[in-house]
Design a protein around this motif. Structure first.
Motif, mmCIF file in Angstrom:
data_model
loop_
_atom_site.group_PDB
_atom_site.id
_atom_site.type_symbol
_atom_site.label_atom_id
_atom_site.label_comp_id
_atom_site.label_asym_id
_atom_site.label_seq_id
_atom_site.Cartn_x
_atom_site.Cartn_y
_atom_site.Cartn_z
ATOM 1 N N GLU A 18 0.840 -1.199 0.000
ATOM 2 C CA GLU A 18 0.000 0.000 0.000
ATOM 3 C C GLU A 18 0.873 1.246 0.000
ATOM 4 O O GLU A 18 1.831 1.345 0.770
ATOM 5 N N GLU A 19 0.520 2.201 -0.848
ATOM 6 C CA GLU A 19 1.264 3.460 -0.905
ATOM 7 C C GLU A 19 0.845 4.339 0.260
ATOM 8 O O GLU A 19 -0.356 4.507 0.532
ATOM 9 N N ILE A 20 1.824 4.904 0.943
ATOM 10 C CA ILE A 20 1.517 5.730 2.119
ATOM 11 C C ILE A 20 2.271 7.050 2.054
ATOM 12 O O ILE A 20 3.283 7.181 1.376
ATOM 13 N N PHE A 21 1.742 8.005 2.789
ATOM 14 C CA PHE A 21 2.383 9.319 2.912
ATOM 15 C C PHE A 21 2.355 9.709 4.385
ATOM 16 O O PHE A 21 1.362 9.474 5.082
ATOM 17 N N ILE A 22 3.441 10.291 4.863
ATOM 18 C CA ILE A 22 3.481 10.753 6.244
ATOM 19 C C ILE A 22 4.299 12.031 6.314
ATOM 20 O O ILE A 22 5.330 12.167 5.631
ATOM 21 N N THR A 23 3.853 12.964 7.089
ATOM 22 C CA THR A 23 4.602 14.197 7.332
ATOM 23 C C THR A 23 4.360 14.625 8.774
ATOM 24 O O THR A 23 3.295 14.340 9.344
ATOM 25 N N ILE A 24 5.354 15.296 9.320
ATOM 26 C CA ILE A 24 5.323 15.624 10.756
ATOM 27 C C ILE A 24 5.722 17.080 10.964
ATOM 28 O O ILE A 24 6.650 17.579 10.303
ATOM 29 N N ALA A 25 5.038 17.731 11.857
ATOM 30 C CA ALA A 25 5.433 19.072 12.298
ATOM 31 C C ALA A 25 5.845 18.965 13.754
ATOM 32 O O ALA A 25 5.040 18.562 14.602
ATOM 33 N N LYS A 26 7.094 19.302 14.012
ATOM 34 C CA LYS A 26 7.613 19.164 15.369
ATOM 35 C C LYS A 26 8.846 20.051 15.498
ATOM 36 O O LYS A 26 9.580 20.240 14.520
ATOM 37 N N GLU A 27 9.046 20.582 16.685
ATOM 38 C CA GLU A 27 10.194 21.444 16.979
ATOM 39 C C GLU A 27 10.219 22.648 16.040
ATOM 40 O O GLU A 27 9.385 23.514 16.140
ATOM 41 N N ASP A 28 11.178 22.688 15.051
ATOM 42 C CA ASP A 28 11.303 23.904 14.252
ATOM 43 C C ASP A 28 10.418 23.899 13.012
ATOM 44 O O ASP A 28 10.524 24.779 12.163
ATOM 45 N N ARG A 29 9.524 22.923 12.874
ATOM 46 C CA ARG A 29 8.618 22.881 11.720
ATOM 47 C C ARG A 29 7.193 23.161 12.215
ATOM 48 O O ARG A 29 6.724 22.528 13.174
ATOM 49 N N VAL A 30 6.503 24.100 11.556
ATOM 50 C CA VAL A 30 5.176 24.475 12.032
ATOM 51 C C VAL A 30 4.107 23.608 11.374
ATOM 52 O O VAL A 30 4.329 22.987 10.326
ATOM 53 N N ALA A 31 2.932 23.593 12.002
ATOM 54 C CA ALA A 31 1.836 22.728 11.547
ATOM 55 C C ALA A 31 1.412 23.051 10.118
ATOM 56 O O ALA A 31 1.100 22.148 9.332
ATOM 57 N N GLU A 32 1.385 24.334 9.772
ATOM 58 C CA GLU A 32 0.925 24.726 8.437
ATOM 59 C C GLU A 32 1.811 24.125 7.344
ATOM 60 O O GLU A 32 1.332 23.796 6.254
ATOM 61 N N GLU A 33 3.108 23.986 7.614
ATOM 62 C CA GLU A 33 4.011 23.411 6.620
ATOM 63 C C GLU A 33 3.662 21.948 6.358
ATOM 64 O O GLU A 33 3.681 21.489 5.204
ATOM 65 N N ALA A 34 3.365 21.210 7.405
ATOM 66 C CA ALA A 34 2.997 19.800 7.234
ATOM 67 C C ALA A 34 1.650 19.658 6.533
ATOM 68 O O ALA A 34 1.474 18.804 5.648
ATOM 69 N N LEU A 35 0.688 20.482 6.911
ATOM 70 C CA LEU A 35 -0.635 20.408 6.278
ATOM 71 C C LEU A 35 -0.535 20.759 4.788
ATOM 72 O O LEU A 35 -1.168 20.114 3.941
ATOM 73 N N LYS A 36 0.251 21.789 4.488
ATOM 74 C CA LYS A 36 0.419 22.173 3.074
ATOM 75 C C LYS A 36 1.089 21.055 2.280
ATOM 76 O O LYS A 36 0.702 20.782 1.128
ATOM 77 N N GLU A 37 2.047 20.395 2.873
ATOM 78 C CA GLU A 37 2.720 19.282 2.199
ATOM 79 C C GLU A 37 1.730 18.160 1.893
ATOM 80 O O GLU A 37 1.775 17.553 0.816
#
Length: 315
Positions: A285-304
């Motif tokens: 199964e093809e999967i995608f995962i992204t994380i916002a933590k420490e110096d990465r903000v939530a909006e960056e992960a959501l946009k990705e």
């Protein structure tokens, strides 16, 4: 495609979910919570925010995004009154006369309102028609490891009455004191969105809308989540108790079939989610995962995540 998001956010002195007023005292929602301390389980009562409260906020953002995109929203939902075609009075605003066939009833409602398409409905007349919500949201609960530090504390406030010179002192209250119970905690909750359910009949599993309309609705469903999280516009009493804090961590997964991230109330939720996803990879199964933590903000992960879904042709 199935989207699952785990969110951790810090909220200090918030009144996001009040449940009752007794006299001049307004209580915050609290729930029993099982935690482990010194090798023993114990129950504590902690401040919480209901899934119903979060779902209401999401649907209000969905209304705004849908209208901005020129998509249909019924009059009830435009006002933030999510009756969801629960009886003939509300359904006749969308279709009259009301069909006898459940499939035609569902089709009329879905075509008339994006919110009822994505958020589901229950027409409780004859014939009854039920459509499950394409999105799911959990309660927001304190993170387990720091749950004992979560608090609900009443804050004293006063309202003052204006008394002119002709008024007799004692006839009118010069002031009224009242208490608002505020919560403080590091919360975690989950939001899921089944993109494959948008615009598809829950009765026949066939498309109700054309492909272009379905893609537009999927896109506004994601934008509504983005807006809700980035603006922190959810919950009650924001005008005077806007929570001090914000999103501290966030994880987003996209899978071909339903998969839910490990609850962010656990400290190892990111690692456990990754391990579980690695098993799915073995199934092809093809999967995608992204994380916002420490110096990465939530909006960056959501946009990705949105960019990934766009590349996959989901919208």
């Amino acid at each position: 495609m199935f989207l699952s998001v785990g969110i951790r956010f810090e909220a200090n002195v918030e009144a996001l979910n009040m449940v009752e007023t007794a006299g001049n005292y307004t209580k915050h929602r609290r729930v029993p919570y099982l935690i482990e301390e010194n090798g023993k389980l114990k129950t504590v009562y902690v401040p919480a925010i209901s899934g119903e409260s979060l779902a209401h906020a999401y649907q209000e953002h969905l209304v705004n995004e849908a209208l901005s995109a020129g998509l249909p929203v019924c009059d009830d939902c435009r006002r933030g009154e999510f009756y969801k075609s629960m009886n003939k009075i509300h359904l006749e605003k969308k279709v009259s006369p009301i069909p006898d066939d459940p499939k035609e009833i569902e089709e009329a409602i879905v075509k008339a309102c994006v919110v009822e398409d994505v958020g589901g409905f229950l027409y409780a007349e004859k014939p009854p028609v039920r459509r499950s919500s394409a999105f799911q949201v959990s309660y927001a609960l304190p993170v387990k490891s720091v749950a004992l530090f979560a608090t609900s504390e009443p804050q004293l406030h006063a309202r003052h009455a204006q008394i002119d010179a002709s008024s007799k002192k004692g006839n009118v209250s010069e002031q009224m004191i009242y208490y608002v119970e505020t919560g403080t905690a590091l919360y975690g909750f989950i939001f899921n969105l089944d993109l494959d359910a948008v615009g598809i009949s829950a009765i026949t599993s066939k498309p109700i809308l054309d492909d272009n309309e379905i893609k537009k609705r999927r896109e506004v469903s994601l934008k509504a989540l983005f807006r809700m999280l980035s603006s922190s516009q959810f919950g009650a009493k924001l005008s005077r108790f806007f929570p001090v804090g914000g999103i501290t961590e966030l994880i987003v997964t996209v899978t071909e079939h339903p998969f839910v991230v490990t609850s962010p109330i656990y400290d190892d939720y990111i690692e456990r989610t990754k391990r579980r996803l690695n098993i799915l990879k073995n199934f092809g199964e093809e999967i995608f995962i992204t994380i916002a933590k420490e110096d990465r903000v939530a909006e960056e992960a959501l946009k990705e995540a949105i960019d990934y879904l766009n590349e996959k042709g989901v919208f």
